[in-house]
Design a protein around this motif. Structure first.
Motif, short mmCIF file in Angstrom:
data_model
loop_
_atom_site.label_atom_id
_atom_site.label_comp_id
_atom_site.label_asym_id
_atom_site.label_seq_id
_atom_site.Cartn_x
_atom_site.Cartn_y
_atom_site.Cartn_z
N SER A 82 -4.49 -0.87 5.98
CA SER A 82 -4.49 -2.20 6.59
C SER A 82 -3.07 -2.78 6.53
CB SER A 82 -5.46 -3.12 5.84
OG SER A 82 -4.98 -3.34 4.53
N GLY A 83 -2.89 -3.89 7.22
CA GLY A 83 -1.59 -4.55 7.18
C GLY A 83 -1.23 -5.02 5.79
N SER A 84 -2.22 -5.50 5.04
CA SER A 84 -1.93 -5.97 3.68
C SER A 84 -1.57 -4.81 2.76
CB SER A 84 -3.11 -6.76 3.11
OG SER A 84 -4.26 -5.94 3.05
N GLU A 85 -2.20 -3.64 2.98
CA GLU A 85 -1.83 -2.46 2.18
C GLU A 85 -0.40 -2.02 2.50
OE1 GLU A 85 -5.87 -0.01 1.25
OE2 GLU A 85 -5.25 -0.10 3.35
N ARG A 86 -0.03 -2.12 3.76
CA ARG A 86 1.35 -1.78 4.14
C ARG A 86 2.34 -2.76 3.52
NH1 ARG A 86 -1.43 0.08 8.92
NH2 ARG A 86 -1.02 2.31 9.09
N GLU A 87 1.96 -4.02 3.45
CA GLU A 87 2.82 -5.02 2.79
C GLU A 87 2.99 -4.68 1.31
OE1 GLU A 87 4.65 -7.56 3.72
OE2 GLU A 87 4.15 -7.39 5.83
N GLU A 88 1.91 -4.25 0.67
CA GLU A 88 1.98 -3.86 -0.74
C GLU A 88 2.90 -2.66 -0.92
OE1 GLU A 88 0.81 -5.12 -3.67
OE2 GLU A 88 0.37 -6.88 -2.44
N ILE A 89 2.82 -1.71 0.00
CA ILE A 89 3.71 -0.55 -0.06
C ILE A 89 5.16 -0.98 0.07
CG2 ILE A 89 4.41 1.55 1.17
CD1 ILE A 89 1.41 1.99 1.82
N SER A 90 5.41 -1.88 1.00
CA SER A 90 6.77 -2.38 1.21
C SER A 90 7.30 -3.09 -0.04
CB SER A 90 6.79 -3.33 2.41
OG SER A 90 8.08 -3.77 2.68
N ARG A 91 6.47 -3.94 -0.64
CA ARG A 91 6.89 -4.64 -1.86
C ARG A 91 7.11 -3.66 -3.02
NH1 ARG A 91 2.28 -8.09 -0.81
NH2 ARG A 91 2.96 -9.69 0.65
N GLY A 92 6.23 -2.67 -3.12
CA GLY A 92 6.36 -1.68 -4.18
C GLY A 92 7.63 -0.86 -4.06
N ILE A 93 7.98 -0.50 -2.82
CA ILE A 93 9.23 0.24 -2.59
C ILE A 93 10.42 -0.62 -3.02
CG2 ILE A 93 10.76 1.13 -0.79
CD1 ILE A 93 8.23 2.06 0.70
#
Length: 118
Positions: A20-31
């Motif tokens: 989902s878009g929120s999971e992609r946001e979490e990936i971006s923040r984690g990176i």
């Protein structure tokens, strides 16, 4: 129908299997925080390979952006997909591209093993 003559398209629903878009946001923040793909995957409840493929597919750790990754995922899943580069690919088949006639044509051929000379 709209006043302009168009037809309203049903909104595209995403499968729960897809990020989902929120999971992609979490990936971006984690990176940005320096987390590994395995740490991100564990936190999201996803497979590590899913997260690492998502990162690699969308520019790598240096260039990953959640918004552009989400747009790319949405665009790649749209139907109908573009056709093959060669529009006449099917007409070159025996029977003009009809699957049944191709199977019949294959069944008529004889398979002969090549001669082996010792």
């Amino acid at each position: 129908m709209y006043q302009s003559g168009g037809v309203r398209l049903a909104p595209q629903a995403r499968s729960e299997r897809h990020l989902s878009g929120s999971e992609r946001e979490e990936i971006s923040r984690g990176i940005a925080a320096g987390e590994s793909a395995r740490q991100l995957a564990k936190r999201l409840g996803r497979s590590p390979s899913t997260v690492s493929r998502e990162i690699a597919r969308n520019g790598g750790r240096d260039r990953y952006r959640a918004a552009s990754a989400d747009v790319a995922a949405y665009e790649s899943g749209r139907w109908p997909k573009a056709g093959k580069a060669c529009p006449t690919a099917f007409s070159a088949r025996p029977g003009g591209g009809k699957a049944g006639s191709v199977l019949v044509a294959r069944a008529d051929r004889r398979m002969v093993a090549p001669a082996v000379s010792w």
